[in-house]
Design a protein around this motif. Structure first.
Motif, PDB file in Angstrom:
ATOM      1  N   THR A  61     -31.720 -33.768   5.783  1.00 21.35           N
ATOM      2  CA  THR A  61     -32.517 -34.936   5.403  1.00 21.35           C
ATOM      3  C   THR A  61     -33.298 -34.669   4.121  1.00 21.35           C
ATOM      4  O   THR A  61     -33.333 -35.501   3.207  1.00 21.35           O
ATOM      5  CB  THR A  61     -33.490 -35.301   6.536  1.00 21.35           C
ATOM      6  N   PHE A  62     -33.930 -33.506   4.050  1.00 26.88           N
ATOM      7  CA  PHE A  62     -34.685 -33.147   2.850  1.00 26.88           C
ATOM      8  C   PHE A  62     -33.759 -33.060   1.634  1.00 26.88           C
ATOM      9  O   PHE A  62     -34.101 -33.535   0.542  1.00 26.88           O
ATOM     10  CB  PHE A  62     -35.387 -31.803   3.052  1.00 26.88           C
ATOM     11  N   ALA A  63     -32.603 -32.431   1.821  1.00 22.28           N
ATOM     12  CA  ALA A  63     -31.671 -32.262   0.706  1.00 22.28           C
ATOM     13  C   ALA A  63     -31.222 -33.614   0.167  1.00 22.28           C
ATOM     14  O   ALA A  63     -31.142 -33.821  -1.052  1.00 22.28           O
ATOM     15  CB  ALA A  63     -30.468 -31.430   1.151  1.00 22.28           C
ATOM     16  N   GLU A  64     -30.938 -34.542   1.053  1.00 23.66           N
ATOM     17  CA  GLU A  64     -30.507 -35.870   0.618  1.00 23.66           C
ATOM     18  C   GLU A  64     -31.622 -36.574  -0.150  1.00 23.66           C
ATOM     19  O   GLU A  64     -31.380 -37.206  -1.190  1.00 23.66           O
ATOM     20  CB  GLU A  64     -30.091 -36.705   1.828  1.00 23.66           C
ATOM     21  N   GLY A  65     -32.855 -36.463   0.335  1.00 14.97           N
ATOM     22  CA  GLY A  65     -33.978 -37.078  -0.361  1.00 14.97           C
ATOM     23  C   GLY A  65     -34.195 -36.482  -1.740  1.00 14.97           C
ATOM     24  O   GLY A  65     -34.481 -37.202  -2.708  1.00 14.97           O
ATOM     25  N   LEU A  66     -34.043 -35.172  -1.852  1.00 11.83           N
ATOM     26  CA  LEU A  66     -34.235 -34.512  -3.144  1.00 11.83           C
ATOM     27  C   LEU A  66     -33.108 -34.857  -4.115  1.00 11.83           C
ATOM     28  O   LEU A  66     -33.343 -35.004  -5.320  1.00 11.83           O
ATOM     29  CB  LEU A  66     -34.331 -32.998  -2.951  1.00 11.83           C
ATOM     30  N   ARG A  67     -31.893 -34.981  -3.601  1.00 15.16           N
ATOM     31  CA  ARG A  67     -30.783 -35.385  -4.479  1.00 15.16           C
ATOM     32  C   ARG A  67     -31.038 -36.769  -5.066  1.00 15.16           C
ATOM     33  O   ARG A  67     -30.787 -37.015  -6.249  1.00 15.16           O
ATOM     34  CB  ARG A  67     -29.462 -35.367  -3.707  1.00 15.16           C
ATOM     35  N   LYS A  68     -31.537 -37.668  -4.243  1.00 15.11           N
ATOM     36  CA  LYS A  68     -31.822 -39.021  -4.728  1.00 15.11           C
ATOM     37  C   LYS A  68     -32.954 -39.012  -5.749  1.00 15.11           C
ATOM     38  O   LYS A  68     -32.925 -39.751  -6.737  1.00 15.11           O
ATOM     39  CB  LYS A  68     -32.179 -39.927  -3.549  1.00 15.11           C
ATOM     40  N   ALA A  69     -33.950 -38.166  -5.520  1.00 17.41           N
ATOM     41  CA  ALA A  69     -35.118 -38.148  -6.401  1.00 17.41           C
ATOM     42  C   ALA A  69     -34.857 -37.430  -7.717  1.00 17.41           C
ATOM     43  O   ALA A  69     -35.363 -37.836  -8.767  1.00 17.41           O
ATOM     44  CB  ALA A  69     -36.300 -37.498  -5.678  1.00 17.41           C
ATOM     45  N   TYR A  70     -34.062 -36.360  -7.679  1.00 15.16           N
ATOM     46  CA  TYR A  70     -33.879 -35.518  -8.863  1.00 15.16           C
ATOM     47  C   TYR A  70     -32.478 -35.604  -9.463  1.00 15.16           C
ATOM     48  O   TYR A  70     -32.206 -34.960 -10.476  1.00 15.16           O
ATOM     49  CB  TYR A  70     -34.209 -34.063  -8.523  1.00 15.16           C
ATOM     50  N   GLY A  71     -31.605 -36.372  -8.842  1.00 14.27           N
ATOM     51  CA  GLY A  71     -30.261 -36.510  -9.381  1.00 14.27           C
ATOM     52  C   GLY A  71     -29.315 -35.415  -8.954  1.00 14.27           C
ATOM     53  O   GLY A  71     -28.103 -35.552  -9.066  1.00 14.27           O
ATOM     54  N   LYS A  72     -29.842 -34.304  -8.474  1.00 14.28           N
ATOM     55  CA  LYS A  72     -29.048 -33.207  -7.931  1.00 14.28           C
ATOM     56  C   LYS A  72     -29.959 -32.393  -7.025  1.00 14.28           C
ATOM     57  O   LYS A  72     -31.180 -32.574  -7.027  1.00 14.28           O
ATOM     58  CB  LYS A  72     -28.477 -32.328  -9.037  1.00 14.28           C
ATOM     59  N   LEU A  73     -29.369 -31.508  -6.261  1.00 18.72           N
ATOM     60  CA  LEU A  73     -30.161 -30.704  -5.334  1.00 18.72           C
ATOM     61  C   LEU A  73     -30.833 -29.563  -6.088  1.00 18.72           C
ATOM     62  O   LEU A  73     -30.150 -28.709  -6.662  1.00 18.72           O
ATOM     63  CB  LEU A  73     -29.266 -30.141  -4.228  1.00 18.72           C
ATOM     64  N   PRO A  74     -32.171 -29.508  -6.121  1.00 21.08           N
ATOM     65  CA  PRO A  74     -32.859 -28.419  -6.829  1.00 21.08           C
ATOM     66  C   PRO A  74     -32.882 -27.146  -5.978  1.00 21.08           C
ATOM     67  O   PRO A  74     -33.594 -27.077  -4.981  1.00 21.08           O
ATOM     68  CB  PRO A  74     -34.268 -28.978  -7.041  1.00 21.08           C
TER      69      PRO A  74
END
Length: 245
Positions: free
Chosen positions: A79-92
């Motif tokens: 869930t966190f990874a998906e949210g971060l991908r949406k926010a940053y364009g890729k997984l940080p």
């Protein structure tokens, strides 16, 4: 004492950036103020995190850490990874902010926010570092006690528990450069582990060389099937690093 609650208060440099980061993880802001001091409160279900302004904080030198015990870590990480991908364009997965990678069966992961705070999410009832490493060592695919096997275990500990990818890569580089004989499958596992680190560390040329070495390794079909999950995980990691912009 069931009504007692303890809430960590973490430092931050930019409150808007900090709240945006945790918003991507699904935290809601329950309180926010800029005077007389910078402060905010957030929550995600039963998880509460508060933040205070600290202008002179250097995120690169930050060491504040808190532990969060949760029923399950893998779904939360997804869930966190998906949210971060949406926010940053890729997984940080490197630098600030970032989230550590998860292996199947892993009992913890770490989120490092924009201020350098580390929030470690641990599955309830999980063993401590030494016990978990010992349990991993009892699996059929566990590294042997050879030099290469010891390097694999040391690198895994640095990657999974210390969040030090660069150090893990150095350990594997030394082991792979040795002329000491190693079982082809174990060497291939080390190459695959180093490949994953090369992707995270942005070593594109090194990653290509490692893929070639894995392809040329003298492995049986059964042995290739054994390392394929690790290669699939690397492929998924590379896809997560591709910009979605």
């Amino acid at each position: 004492m069931s009504d007692v609650m303890m809430i960590p208060v973490l430092p931050c440099v930019s409150l808007p950036e900090t709240l945006a980061f945790y918003g991507a993880l699904g935290f809601e802001v329950t309180h926010r103020q800029t005077t007389p001091n910078v402060y905010a409160a957030t929550r995600r279900g039963d998880i509460h995190l508060h933040f205070m302004g600290m202008k002179k904080l250097d995120p690169r030198q930050a060491y504040t850490t808190c532990l969060v015990l949760v029923p399950e870590v893998e779904p939360l990480h997804e869930t966190f990874a998906e949210g971060l991908r949406k926010a940053y364009g890729k997984l940080p997965v490197a630098g600030l902010p970032r989230i550590s990678r998860m292996r199947k069966g892993q009992s913890r992961f770490t989120v490092v926010d924009v201020a350098g705070n580390s929030v470690v999410f641990i599955q309830q009832g999980a063993p401590d570092d030494d016990e978990e490493e010992g349990a991993a060592g009892s699996r059929p695919d566990a590294p042997s006690n050879s030099h290469m096997g010891k390097a694999l275990r040391a690198a895994a500990r640095l990657r999974d528990f210390k969040n030090d990818d660069a150090a893990a890569a150095r350990v594997l580089d030394v082991a792979l450069a040795r002329e000491a004989p190693a079982a082809p499958l174990e060497r291939a596992r080390a190459l695959a582990a180093r490949l994953e680190l090369a992707v995270v560390l942005g070593e594109a040329e090194r990653a290509r060389a490692l893929r070639a070495a894995i392809g040329e390794a003298p492995l049986s079909d059964e042995e290739r099937a054994q390392i394929q999950p690790a290669l699939d995980a690397v492929d998924a990691l590379e896809r997560s690093q591709a910009s979605q912009a």
